[in-house]
Design an enzyme around this catalytic site. Structure first.
Site, PDB file in Angstrom:
ATOM      1  N   LEU A  58      -3.554  -0.803   9.399  1.00 52.87           N
ATOM      2  CA  LEU A  58      -4.021   0.543   9.774  1.00 52.87           C
ATOM      3  C   LEU A  58      -5.537   0.544   9.834  1.00 52.87           C
ATOM      4  O   LEU A  58      -6.186   0.113   8.885  1.00 52.87           O
ATOM      5  CB  LEU A  58      -3.578   1.562   8.715  1.00 52.87           C
ATOM      6  CG  LEU A  58      -2.197   2.200   8.789  1.00 52.87           C
ATOM      7  CD1 LEU A  58      -2.030   2.990  10.075  1.00 52.87           C
ATOM      8  CD2 LEU A  58      -1.091   1.191   8.643  1.00 52.87           C
ATOM      9  N   TYR A  60     -17.899   8.467   6.625  1.00 50.27           N
ATOM     10  CA  TYR A  60     -17.015   7.333   6.336  1.00 50.27           C
ATOM     11  C   TYR A  60     -17.910   6.165   5.937  1.00 50.27           C
ATOM     12  O   TYR A  60     -18.147   5.241   6.699  1.00 50.27           O
ATOM     13  CB  TYR A  60     -16.173   7.013   7.574  1.00 50.27           C
ATOM     14  CG  TYR A  60     -14.939   6.180   7.317  1.00 50.27           C
ATOM     15  CD1 TYR A  60     -13.835   6.727   6.658  1.00 50.27           C
ATOM     16  CD2 TYR A  60     -14.850   4.862   7.746  1.00 50.27           C
ATOM     17  CE1 TYR A  60     -12.693   5.982   6.441  1.00 50.27           C
ATOM     18  CE2 TYR A  60     -13.708   4.106   7.543  1.00 50.27           C
ATOM     19  CZ  TYR A  60     -12.632   4.668   6.888  1.00 50.27           C
ATOM     20  OH  TYR A  60     -11.485   3.921   6.679  1.00 50.27           O
ATOM     21  N   SER A  82      -1.095  -1.426   4.541  1.00 50.26           N
ATOM     22  CA  SER A  82      -1.480  -0.010   4.627  1.00 50.26           C
ATOM     23  C   SER A  82      -2.318   0.347   3.411  1.00 50.26           C
ATOM     24  O   SER A  82      -1.976   1.250   2.653  1.00 50.26           O
ATOM     25  CB  SER A  82      -0.220   0.868   4.708  1.00 50.26           C
ATOM     26  OG  SER A  82      -0.589   2.230   4.849  1.00 50.26           O
ATOM     27  N   ARG A 108      -3.614  10.594  -0.165  1.00 48.15           N
ATOM     28  CA  ARG A 108      -4.382  10.523  -1.413  1.00 48.15           C
ATOM     29  C   ARG A 108      -5.734   9.848  -1.179  1.00 48.15           C
ATOM     30  O   ARG A 108      -6.782  10.343  -1.615  1.00 48.15           O
ATOM     31  CB  ARG A 108      -3.557   9.735  -2.444  1.00 48.15           C
ATOM     32  CG  ARG A 108      -4.168   9.755  -3.814  1.00 48.15           C
ATOM     33  CD  ARG A 108      -3.425   8.791  -4.734  1.00 48.15           C
ATOM     34  NE  ARG A 108      -4.174   8.638  -5.969  1.00 48.15           N
ATOM     35  CZ  ARG A 108      -3.868   9.266  -7.096  1.00 48.15           C
ATOM     36  NH1 ARG A 108      -2.844  10.069  -7.137  1.00 48.15           N
ATOM     37  NH2 ARG A 108      -4.601   9.087  -8.166  1.00 48.15           N
ATOM     38  N   ALA A 109      -5.710   8.707  -0.447  1.00 48.19           N
ATOM     39  CA  ALA A 109      -6.955   7.975  -0.193  1.00 48.19           C
ATOM     40  C   ALA A 109      -7.927   8.823   0.626  1.00 48.19           C
ATOM     41  O   ALA A 109      -9.130   8.848   0.355  1.00 48.19           O
ATOM     42  CB  ALA A 109      -6.653   6.661   0.530  1.00 48.19           C
ATOM     43  N   LYS A 147     -13.463  -1.689   8.587  1.00 41.85           N
ATOM     44  CA  LYS A 147     -12.489  -1.474   9.668  1.00 41.85           C
ATOM     45  C   LYS A 147     -12.865  -2.281  10.908  1.00 41.85           C
ATOM     46  O   LYS A 147     -11.988  -2.761  11.634  1.00 41.85           O
ATOM     47  CB  LYS A 147     -12.384   0.016   9.997  1.00 41.85           C
ATOM     48  CG  LYS A 147     -11.718   0.859   8.891  1.00 41.85           C
ATOM     49  CD  LYS A 147     -10.368   0.311   8.475  1.00 41.85           C
ATOM     50  CE  LYS A 147      -9.584   1.288   7.595  1.00 41.85           C
ATOM     51  NZ  LYS A 147      -8.361   0.672   7.020  1.00 41.85           N
ATOM     52  N   GLY A 173       0.798  -1.223   0.000  1.00 41.18           N
ATOM     53  CA  GLY A 173       0.000   0.000   0.000  1.00 41.18           C
ATOM     54  C   GLY A 173       0.827   1.267   0.000  1.00 41.18           C
ATOM     55  O   GLY A 173       0.513   2.224   0.711  1.00 41.18           O
ATOM     56  N   TYR A 195      -9.268   2.681  11.597  1.00 41.49           N
ATOM     57  CA  TYR A 195      -9.815   4.015  11.860  1.00 41.49           C
ATOM     58  C   TYR A 195     -10.968   3.906  12.849  1.00 41.49           C
ATOM     59  O   TYR A 195     -11.738   2.941  12.812  1.00 41.49           O
ATOM     60  CB  TYR A 195     -10.264   4.656  10.535  1.00 41.49           C
ATOM     61  CG  TYR A 195     -10.743   6.080  10.664  1.00 41.49           C
ATOM     62  CD1 TYR A 195      -9.978   7.030  11.343  1.00 41.49           C
ATOM     63  CD2 TYR A 195     -11.955   6.477  10.104  1.00 41.49           C
ATOM     64  CE1 TYR A 195     -10.424   8.333  11.470  1.00 41.49           C
ATOM     65  CE2 TYR A 195     -12.401   7.782  10.222  1.00 41.49           C
ATOM     66  CZ  TYR A 195     -11.632   8.705  10.911  1.00 41.49           C
ATOM     67  OH  TYR A 195     -12.074   9.987  11.037  1.00 41.49           O
ATOM     68  N   LEU A 253      -5.137  11.956   8.335  1.00 43.69           N
ATOM     69  CA  LEU A 253      -3.959  12.411   7.576  1.00 43.69           C
ATOM     70  C   LEU A 253      -4.411  12.727   6.152  1.00 43.69           C
ATOM     71  O   LEU A 253      -5.186  11.979   5.557  1.00 43.69           O
ATOM     72  CB  LEU A 253      -2.909  11.288   7.541  1.00 43.69           C
ATOM     73  CG  LEU A 253      -1.675  11.553   6.678  1.00 43.69           C
ATOM     74  CD1 LEU A 253      -0.723  12.513   7.393  1.00 43.69           C
ATOM     75  CD2 LEU A 253      -0.954  10.250   6.349  1.00 43.69           C
TER      76      LEU A 253
HETATM   77  P1  NAI Z   1      -2.778   6.043   0.784  1.00 43.36           P
HETATM   78  O1  NAI Z   1      -3.499   6.501  -0.418  1.00 43.36           O
HETATM   79  O2  NAI Z   1      -1.379   6.496   0.972  1.00 43.36           O
HETATM   80  O3  NAI Z   1      -2.742   4.447   0.878  1.00 43.36           O
HETATM   81  C1  NAI Z   1      -3.722   3.595   0.388  1.00 43.36           C
HETATM   82  C2  NAI Z   1      -3.040   2.696  -0.623  1.00 43.36           C
HETATM   83  O4  NAI Z   1      -3.844   1.574  -0.937  1.00 43.36           O
HETATM   84  C3  NAI Z   1      -2.750   3.400  -1.942  1.00 43.36           C
HETATM   85  O5  NAI Z   1      -1.361   3.326  -2.212  1.00 43.36           O
HETATM   86  C4  NAI Z   1      -3.534   2.577  -2.959  1.00 43.36           C
HETATM   87  O6  NAI Z   1      -2.877   2.505  -4.196  1.00 43.36           O
HETATM   88  C5  NAI Z   1      -3.563   1.222  -2.260  1.00 43.36           C
HETATM   89  N1  NAI Z   1      -4.595   0.304  -2.729  1.00 43.36           N
HETATM   90  C6  NAI Z   1      -5.928   0.521  -2.904  1.00 43.36           C
HETATM   91  N2  NAI Z   1      -6.523  -0.596  -3.354  1.00 43.36           N
HETATM   92  C7  NAI Z   1      -5.555  -1.554  -3.445  1.00 43.36           C
HETATM   93  C8  NAI Z   1      -5.544  -2.922  -3.854  1.00 43.36           C
HETATM   94  N3  NAI Z   1      -6.648  -3.537  -4.266  1.00 43.36           N
HETATM   95  N4  NAI Z   1      -4.371  -3.603  -3.834  1.00 43.36           N
HETATM   96  C9  NAI Z   1      -3.239  -2.987  -3.428  1.00 43.36           C
HETATM   97  N5  NAI Z   1      -3.181  -1.700  -3.038  1.00 43.36           N
HETATM   98  C10 NAI Z   1      -4.336  -0.996  -3.050  1.00 43.36           C
HETATM   99  O7  NAI Z   1      -3.701   6.463   2.003  1.00 43.36           O
HETATM  100  P2  NAI Z   1      -3.589   6.249   3.583  1.00 43.36           P
HETATM  101  O8  NAI Z   1      -4.633   7.135   4.132  1.00 43.36           O
HETATM  102  O9  NAI Z   1      -2.208   6.398   4.058  1.00 43.36           O
HETATM  103  O10 NAI Z   1      -4.085   4.758   3.799  1.00 43.36           O
HETATM  104  C11 NAI Z   1      -3.316   3.734   4.400  1.00 43.36           C
HETATM  105  C12 NAI Z   1      -4.129   3.033   5.484  1.00 43.36           C
HETATM  106  O11 NAI Z   1      -4.339   3.951   6.560  1.00 43.36           O
HETATM  107  C13 NAI Z   1      -5.518   2.590   5.025  1.00 43.36           C
HETATM  108  O12 NAI Z   1      -5.819   1.327   5.608  1.00 43.36           O
HETATM  109  C14 NAI Z   1      -6.412   3.649   5.624  1.00 43.36           C
HETATM  110  O13 NAI Z   1      -7.733   3.218   5.818  1.00 43.36           O
HETATM  111  C15 NAI Z   1      -5.690   3.879   6.941  1.00 43.36           C
HETATM  112  N6  NAI Z   1      -6.084   5.100   7.673  1.00 43.36           N
HETATM  113  C16 NAI Z   1      -5.973   6.340   7.090  1.00 43.36           C
HETATM  114  C17 NAI Z   1      -6.357   7.483   7.776  1.00 43.36           C
HETATM  115  C18 NAI Z   1      -6.231   8.835   7.143  1.00 43.36           C
HETATM  116  O14 NAI Z   1      -6.792   9.804   7.670  1.00 43.36           O
HETATM  117  N7  NAI Z   1      -5.510   8.981   6.054  1.00 43.36           N
HETATM  118  C19 NAI Z   1      -6.886   7.399   9.150  1.00 43.36           C
HETATM  119  C20 NAI Z   1      -6.917   6.063   9.703  1.00 43.36           C
HETATM  120  C21 NAI Z   1      -6.538   4.963   8.966  1.00 43.36           C
END
Ligand code: NAI
Length: 286
Positions: A170, A182, A120, A223-224, A190, A9, A172, A220
């Site tokens: 990770l 959400y 992640s 992008r997601a 989650k 991720g 939430y 944070l």
């Molecule tokens: P991010 O966009 O950096 O990471 C998400 C990644 O998942 C991306 O790189 C995307 O390409 C990848 N992805 C999506 N579908 C996929 C698939 N089928 N196979 C492989 N990769 C796939 O965003 P973030 O926010 O850092 O997300 C990372 C984790 O943190 C997630 O589990 C998210 O739910 C969790 N999280 C994020 C919060 C936030 O506010 N950003 C808060 C709490 C948890």
């Protein structure tokens, strides 16, 4: 020997996966990443062209090295699962061996074993719809990409994880408290991920002495998160209401992951660790 980590991720330098990679690299780990197939080209080109060089700087001044980037789509376990339209899709046909089982096999062939597995990633195609308006397909897609993807990764990587290893995902707070916005079954996904953290801690602990923990992270601007649409509001809300009224950095989550993956946390498994400036502890906003 230093530890080896596989982080699923990572597709840019804005998310939690990148920050976790950095903290693990700073602690001496070798870094392998799994990048979503449709995002692979841009990520690898940007890496090669030095676009991330500033974000690669570690506390000692050196640059984080990513030993290998693997294409990955964590909603498919093996080639038999891939639908025809995905097979034919140009963004997918340019890469190969990107199902979970094949990636684990490739890592085994390339490196033999790993010590740390990080999940992640999340995806919920209907995340902007309230749960009451979410379709069955949207709900199941959220669970597949965001929850089962962890079960599958652990299942396929456990055989090549050294005993004493650790895995981290990770999550939430929307799993256990009402967070309007959400949607699309992401809150359900989650909740499943957190419940699975318990059962998998038992199963992987008993069988292979592997620890399983999840970090409940605060908001944070990744992008997601930007795709969900309410991230700035959640960041402002946290700044106003959390016990610690400061910005939450991805690095703080990365450092917690490095701790949880290290021998310092050798008795910690099956837990949800909050890294959110304490927001989860509040009962009312003040
Ligand atoms: P991010 O966009 O950096 O990471 C998400 C990644 O998942 C991306 O790189 C995307 O390409 C990848 N992805 C999506 N579908 C996929 C698939 N089928 N196979 C492989 N990769 C796939 O965003 P973030 O926010 O850092 O997300 C990372 C984790 O943190 C997630 O589990 C998210 O739910 C969790 N999280 C994020 C919060 C936030 O506010 N950003 C808060 C709490 C948890």
């Amino acid at each position: 020997r230093g530890k080896r980590a596989f982080i699923a991720g990572v597709a840019d330098d804005n998310g939690y996966g990148w920050a976790i990679a950095k903290s693990l690299a700073a602690a001496g780990a070798e870094i392998l990443v799994g990048t979503w197939v449709p995002a692979l080209n841009i990520f690898e080109n940007s890496l090669r062209r030095g676009k991330f060089d500033e974000s690669r700087i570690l506390p000692d001044g050196s640059l984080m090295e990513i030993t290998k980037v693997y294409p990955l789509d964590a909603v498919y376990d093996n080639p038999a699962d891939i639908p025809e339209d995905v097979k034919a899709n140009k963004r997918y046909s340019g890469s190969s061996k990107w199902t979970v089982q094949e990636v684990a096999e490739s890592v085994k062939q390339d490196f033999g074993s790993i010590d740390i597995l990080v999940h992640s990633l999340a995806n919920g195609p209907e995340v902007s719809k309230p749960l009451l308006e979410t379709s069955r397909n949207g709900y199941l897609a959220a669970i597949s990409a965001s929850s089962y993807s962890f079960v599958s990764l652990l299942k396929h990587f456990v055989p090549i994880m050294n005993p004493g290893g650790a895995s981290i995902s990770l999550t939430y707070i929307a799993s256990e408290r009402i967070i309007p916005g959400y949607g699309g079954g992401m809150s359900s996904a989650k909740a499943a991920l957190e419940s699975d953290t318990l059962v998998l801690a038992f199963e992987a602990g008993r069988k292979h002495r592997i620890r399983v923990n999840t970090i409940s992270a605060g908001p944070l601007r990744s992008r997601a998160a930007k795709a969900i649409g309410f991230i700035d509001m959640m960041i402002d809300y946290s700044l106003e209401n959390a016990p610690l009224q400061k910005e939450l950095t991805a690095e703080e989550v990365g450092n917690t992951a490095a701790f949880l993956a290290s021998p310092l946390a050798s008795a910690i498994t099956g837990t949800v660790v909050y890294v959110d400036n304490g927001l989860n502890a509040m009962g009312v906003g003040v």
